[in-house]
Design a protein around this motif. Structure first.
Motif, short mmCIF file in Angstrom:
data_model
loop_
_atom_site.label_atom_id
_atom_site.label_comp_id
_atom_site.label_asym_id
_atom_site.label_seq_id
_atom_site.Cartn_x
_atom_site.Cartn_y
_atom_site.Cartn_z
N THR A 165 0.95 -1.19 0.04
CA THR A 165 0.11 -0.09 0.03
C THR A 165 0.77 1.56 0.10
OG1 THR A 165 -1.68 -1.20 1.36
CG2 THR A 165 -1.66 1.32 1.33
N ALA A 166 0.60 2.01 -0.97
CA ALA A 166 1.55 3.43 -1.03
C ALA A 166 1.01 4.11 -2.37
CB ALA A 166 2.90 2.95 -1.33
N VAL A 167 1.42 5.33 -2.41
CA VAL A 167 1.41 6.09 -3.81
C VAL A 167 2.22 5.85 -4.64
CG1 VAL A 167 1.11 8.24 -4.68
CG2 VAL A 167 0.15 7.87 -2.61
N TYR A 168 2.03 5.35 -5.53
CA TYR A 168 3.04 4.90 -6.73
C TYR A 168 3.34 5.84 -7.84
CZ TYR A 168 3.09 0.15 -4.91
OH TYR A 168 3.16 -0.96 -3.97
N TYR A 169 4.51 6.01 -8.10
CA TYR A 169 5.06 7.02 -8.99
C TYR A 169 5.78 6.65 -10.04
CZ TYR A 169 4.12 10.27 -4.83
OH TYR A 169 3.29 10.93 -3.79
N CYS A 170 5.66 7.15 -11.18
CA CYS A 170 6.53 6.88 -12.29
C CYS A 170 7.55 7.91 -12.63
CB CYS A 170 6.14 6.52 -13.61
SG CYS A 170 5.03 7.76 -14.58
N ALA A 171 8.75 7.82 -12.87
CA ALA A 171 9.73 8.75 -13.11
C ALA A 171 10.69 8.58 -14.20
CB ALA A 171 10.84 8.73 -12.12
N ASP A 213 14.65 13.17 -13.25
CA ASP A 213 14.32 14.62 -13.36
C ASP A 213 12.75 14.85 -13.52
OD1 ASP A 213 17.20 15.64 -15.10
OD2 ASP A 213 16.83 15.75 -12.92
N PHE A 214 12.06 13.87 -13.78
CA PHE A 214 10.72 13.93 -14.26
C PHE A 214 9.76 12.92 -13.54
CE2 PHE A 214 11.91 16.68 -17.50
CZ PHE A 214 13.16 16.25 -18.16
N TRP A 215 8.51 13.65 -13.04
CA TRP A 215 7.71 12.78 -12.24
C TRP A 215 6.50 12.78 -12.49
CZ3 TRP A 215 9.71 9.36 -8.43
CH2 TRP A 215 11.27 9.52 -8.16
N GLY A 216 5.60 11.63 -12.25
CA GLY A 216 4.29 12.00 -12.35
C GLY A 216 3.64 12.21 -11.08
N GLN A 217 2.32 12.51 -11.15
CA GLN A 217 1.67 12.96 -9.77
C GLN A 217 1.34 11.83 -8.91
OE1 GLN A 217 -1.43 15.43 -11.46
NE2 GLN A 217 -0.37 17.26 -10.67
N GLY A 218 1.31 10.41 -9.51
CA GLY A 218 1.05 9.50 -8.54
C GLY A 218 -0.11 8.88 -8.65
N THR A 219 -0.39 7.39 -8.25
CA THR A 219 -1.55 6.85 -8.18
C THR A 219 -1.64 5.94 -6.79
OG1 THR A 219 -3.20 5.49 -9.33
CG2 THR A 219 -0.81 4.89 -9.76
N GLN A 220 -2.72 5.96 -6.10
CA GLN A 220 -2.74 5.59 -4.97
C GLN A 220 -3.12 4.03 -5.18
OE1 GLN A 220 -2.45 6.53 -1.54
NE2 GLN A 220 -2.61 4.55 -1.11
N VAL A 221 -2.31 3.04 -4.73
CA VAL A 221 -2.54 1.53 -4.45
C VAL A 221 -2.92 1.19 -2.80
CG1 VAL A 221 -1.71 -0.59 -4.56
CG2 VAL A 221 -1.27 0.97 -6.45
N THR A 222 -3.84 0.67 -2.89
CA THR A 222 -4.26 0.26 -1.33
C THR A 222 -4.75 -1.40 -1.25
OG1 THR A 222 -5.18 2.36 -0.84
CG2 THR A 222 -5.80 0.39 0.47
N VAL A 223 -3.97 -2.10 -0.50
CA VAL A 223 -4.22 -3.34 -0.61
C VAL A 223 -4.69 -3.72 1.07
CG1 VAL A 223 -2.98 -5.85 -0.78
CG2 VAL A 223 -2.29 -3.64 -1.92
N SER A 224 -5.99 -4.27 1.09
CA SER A 224 -6.69 -4.75 2.17
C SER A 224 -6.26 -6.13 2.66
CB SER A 224 -7.98 -4.27 2.03
OG SER A 224 -8.69 -5.53 1.04
N SER A 225 -6.15 -6.31 3.82
CA SER A 225 -5.78 -7.89 4.12
C SER A 225 -7.10 -8.73 4.51
CB SER A 225 -5.23 -7.62 5.71
OG SER A 225 -5.93 -7.02 6.58
#
Length: 124
Positions: free
Chosen positions: A91-97, A112-124
């Motif tokens: 679980t985290a915000v995932y960024y590409c670069a 040098d270059f980054w996206g804004q991120g996408t949230q991944v949430t894994v429930s147990s």
């Protein structure tokens, strides 16, 4: 310069799968090495995976080896991260670069270059 937009995040149960995409615009994607990083709440951003300009030099952090697969389609200007057997600790915000460097790096300060991120949430 390149602009990056991530997608594909969401809520998934432990053991499930997600595929993240990172769409690039601007310069040709084949000019850049690409990476995926993630940041969990209260933690520093960490390296997940990286790939060279034409698919070589593929790297993974130990915790995702055998579960995650990085790939890229330069014609579609898209980077992917297939995530299988997901765990709550993913679980985290995932960024590409992206960066012009010759070989991919595990260090976020070398991109040098980054996206804004996408949230991944894994429930147990």
């Amino acid at each position: 310069q390149v602009q990056l937009v991530e997608s594909g995040g969401g809520l998934v149960q432990a053991g499930g799968s997600l595929r993240l995409s990172c769409a690039a615009s601007g310069y040709s994607l084949s000019s850049y090495v690409m990476g995926w990083f993630r940041q969990a709440p209260g933690k520093e951003r960490e390296f997940v995976s990286a790939m060279g300009r034409i698919g070589g030099y593929t790297y993974y952090t130990d915790s995702v080896k055998g579960r995650f697969t990085i790939s890229r389609d330069n014609a579609k200007r898209t980077l992917y991260l297939q995530m299988n057997s997901l765990k709550p600790e993913d679980t985290a915000v995932y960024y590409c670069a992206a960066d012009y460097r010759a070989t991919p790096s595990r260090r976020d300060d070398e991109y040098d270059f980054w996206g804004q991120g996408t949230q991944v949430t894994v429930s147990s």
